[in-house]
Design a protein around this motif. Structure first.
Motif, short mmCIF file in Angstrom:
data_model
loop_
_atom_site.label_atom_id
_atom_site.label_comp_id
_atom_site.label_asym_id
_atom_site.label_seq_id
_atom_site.Cartn_x
_atom_site.Cartn_y
_atom_site.Cartn_z
N TYR A 74 0.81 -1.22 0.00
CA TYR A 74 0.00 0.00 0.00
C TYR A 74 0.84 1.26 0.00
O TYR A 74 0.52 2.25 0.65
N SER A 75 1.93 1.22 -0.77
CA SER A 75 2.79 2.39 -0.94
C SER A 75 3.09 2.61 -2.41
O SER A 75 3.27 1.64 -3.15
N ARG A 76 3.16 3.86 -2.79
CA ARG A 76 3.47 4.18 -4.20
C ARG A 76 4.96 4.13 -4.46
O ARG A 76 5.41 4.03 -5.61
N PHE A 77 5.75 4.22 -3.39
CA PHE A 77 7.21 4.22 -3.51
C PHE A 77 7.76 3.44 -2.33
O PHE A 77 7.36 3.65 -1.18
N VAL A 78 8.68 2.50 -2.61
CA VAL A 78 9.32 1.71 -1.55
C VAL A 78 10.82 1.75 -1.78
O VAL A 78 11.29 1.64 -2.91
#
Length: 577
Positions: A269-273
């Motif tokens: 649930y993250s756009r960037f990791v």
């Protein structure tokens, strides 16, 4: 409350601040934040990194806000009994002496009880006059159930249930507190490790409908460890005892499994990791089967960790380095005699502290090796003692050793490691002096990283995701002597910025390699390179000190880290910085 995202992505920081000086577009959630020793809300590297990032954000005028827990009894104060076994006692501190209590209160449901949360404020004043607010969540309120009051007592304390409840306070309670404080324009929620992962669940509740893609638009996630124990996992049979039925239903839809891995929650649930070094990102992509994980290598806040004398020296010869640490590449031209004198002053300050605290008199003209970090078995603090006969043969009268670091209260392996080191000091004291300094704090960390001659780091590869203590040393002209893992792969140039221990990393040695090679290489480099350079080639030694500052110090700092996050993760740009 309906979640209304703002459309400011791509605008410069200056534009946002001109529109509204109180504007905050990034909320940084971290289970621990280390600001200074007198606010004991950190255990080690993760929290100190968080504090350093927020300090650089304040220096650079980045519109951020920090969220963490209060921990009225801190992590713990370390003591040793007669058997040299670590014991713990609560840290006694008074939040009202360091923080400002606010009137804001929010409530969350835990174990069918309403848990009230209040908050305390600390503002980091940046060098540019801009400040970053940090909010410390506190459940120790009279209206709460006695068990719930303790949720903000201990950092990483208690059983799994305690950790689960704390992480709900951080993720769900933290977001609710931000809303109550009036932060309705936040576009990016940055999860510093998975502890605050339930924030995505609260975002879903705010929206009023199930839309994972919409949640992902507003969350970025930094993972910090390839070690399994560093990834919290809560089974649904435990979560069912804690969360409301509505929240549980949504969570099971988000993570349809037997339980919730907080790391998986962050990944999904993250756009960037990102990982925290290039090598760690590579490991994480394989570990989590997530090819899009990027890297933002950690750094340190320069003016927090530089010694007073080194700061004056750098400012005299490299004006403006505090605001633009990239200028430290000019350290190659520092006067050698001044650099050596400044380092010796830091070393003598450290040795004076040791004499006062322990009664052990170390010598300022002896090569001093430091090792100070969390006492976990994979960090192998005792590797240098693998062959005591060889160590004494090489180092008798030529080296002295300084150790420090805490083991987690439930980590008997880490405690046994400390005990072995302390017992070893008695075995070798007639040939090599050694001290183990108890109760490692930020202030003690500053003294050690500024005052030793060599920084030793010997983790089992590939478990050192990044590491930052060696970066603090490099800024102070102290060379690293380290296994090639984490950040050191990027910072190492043999005989230029420091020395490597063991084989170079490759795909074949990620999880298993011949550990004995590291000890053999450690002794060989110590005998044939490091000791001769220190005692017989001072010119080369000081040249390496300059290289450490110029090549490592100029890059491994949190001003650069913040810029990378802004460009890669936050979607905001700098103008004129």
């Amino acid at each position: 409350m309906q979640f209304q995202p703002q459309k400011n992505l791509g605008k410069s920081i200056q534009d946002l601040l001109e529109q509204d000086p109180s504007f905050r577009t990034v909320a940084y959630f971290s289970m621990e934040i280390g600001i200074k020793t007198s606010i004991p809300t950190y255990a080690g590297g993760l929290g100190i990194l968080a504090g350093d990032i927020l300090k650089s954000a304040a220096d650079m005028g980045v519109p951020m806000v920090g969220i963490t827990l209060l921990y009225r009894r801190g992590y713990f104060e370390q003591e040793f009994n007669n058997e040299q076994w670590q014991t713990e006692k609560p840290v006694l501190w008074h939040p009202e002496q360091e923080l400002t209590p606010l009137h804001n209160k929010v409530s969350i449901k835990i174990q069918n009880r309403d848990v009230n949360i209040q908050t305390w404020l600390y503002e980091i004043a940046g060098s540019s006059g801009y400040s970053i607010p940090i909010y410390f969540l506190d459940t120790d309120i009279e209206s709460n159930h006695p068990e719930d009051r303790q949720l903000s007592w201990y950092l990483y304390g208690g059983e799994t249930l305690y950790r689960l409840c704390q992480e709900i306070v951080l993720g769900v309670g933290g977001l609710r507190m931000l809303r109550d404080l009036g932060y309705n324009n936040i576009e990016t929620f940055h999860l510093n490790e998975g502890h605050a992962g339930f924030l995505s669940l609260e975002l879903m509740r705010e929206m009023g409908y199930y839309d994972p893609a919409k949640v992902r638009e507003h969350v970025v996630f930094t993972t910090h460890t390839p070690v399994a124990a560093g990834h919290d996992f809560f089974k649904y049979e435990l979560i069912e005892k804690v969360m409301s039925s509505d929240a549980l239903t949504t969570l099971k839809r988000m993570i349809p499994s037997e339980g919730v891995s907080m790391t998986e929650l962050g990944l999904r649930y993250s756009r960037f990791v990102n990982g925290v070094s290039k090598k760690h990102a590579e490991i994480s992509r394989k570990l989590f089967n997530a090819p899009t994980i990027q890297s933002v290598t950690n750094g340190i806040h320069p003016t927090t960790w530089v010694s007073p004398g080194m700061r004056k020296l750098l400012s005299r010869h490299i004006p403006g380095w505090e605001n633009d640490p990239g200028r430290l590449v000019q350290a190659l031209t520092l006067p050698s005699d001044e650099l050596w004198s400044v380092h010796q002053a830091s070393k003598m300050r450290l040795l004076a502290y040791i004499l006062e605290e322990t009664g052990v008199s170390l010598k300022s003209d002896i090569l001093t090796i430091g090792f100070a970090r969390r006492a976990a078995t994979y960090k192998r603090a005792d590797l240098i003692f693998s062959n005591l006969k060889k160590l004494i043969e090489i180092g008798a009268g030529k080296i002295q050793l300084i150790f420090s670091g805490k083991a987690h209260p439930k980590d008997d392996g880490g405690k046994a490691l400390i005990q072995r080191i302390m017992n070893t000091s008695n075995k070798i004291k007639d040939s090599i002096l050694m001290v183990y300094l108890p109760n490692h704090t930020m202030e003690l960390g500053r003294l050690i990283t500024q005052g030793v001659d060599i920084w030793l780091n010997t983790p089992l590869r590939p478990r050192e995701a990044s590491g930052t203590s060696g970066m603090k040393c490099a800024l102070n002209g102290v060379m690293n002597f380290s296994v090639l893992d984490g950040w050191w792969i990027e910072g190492w140039i043999e005989d230029v910025t420091g020395w490597a221990i063991g084989p170079t990393p490759s795909d074949t040695d990620l999880h298993a390699y011949d550990e004995s090679k590291d000890a053999i290489d450690l002794y060989e480099k110590l005998e044939k390179k490091i000791i001769p350079a220190y005692y017989s080639d001072r010119e080369h030694w000081i040249r390496m000190m300059k290289n450490a500052i110029a090549l490592n110090g100029s890059y491994f700092h949190t001003h650069r880290v913040i810029k990378e996050y802004c460009e890669k993760a936050y979607g905001i740009s700098f103008r004129g910085i």
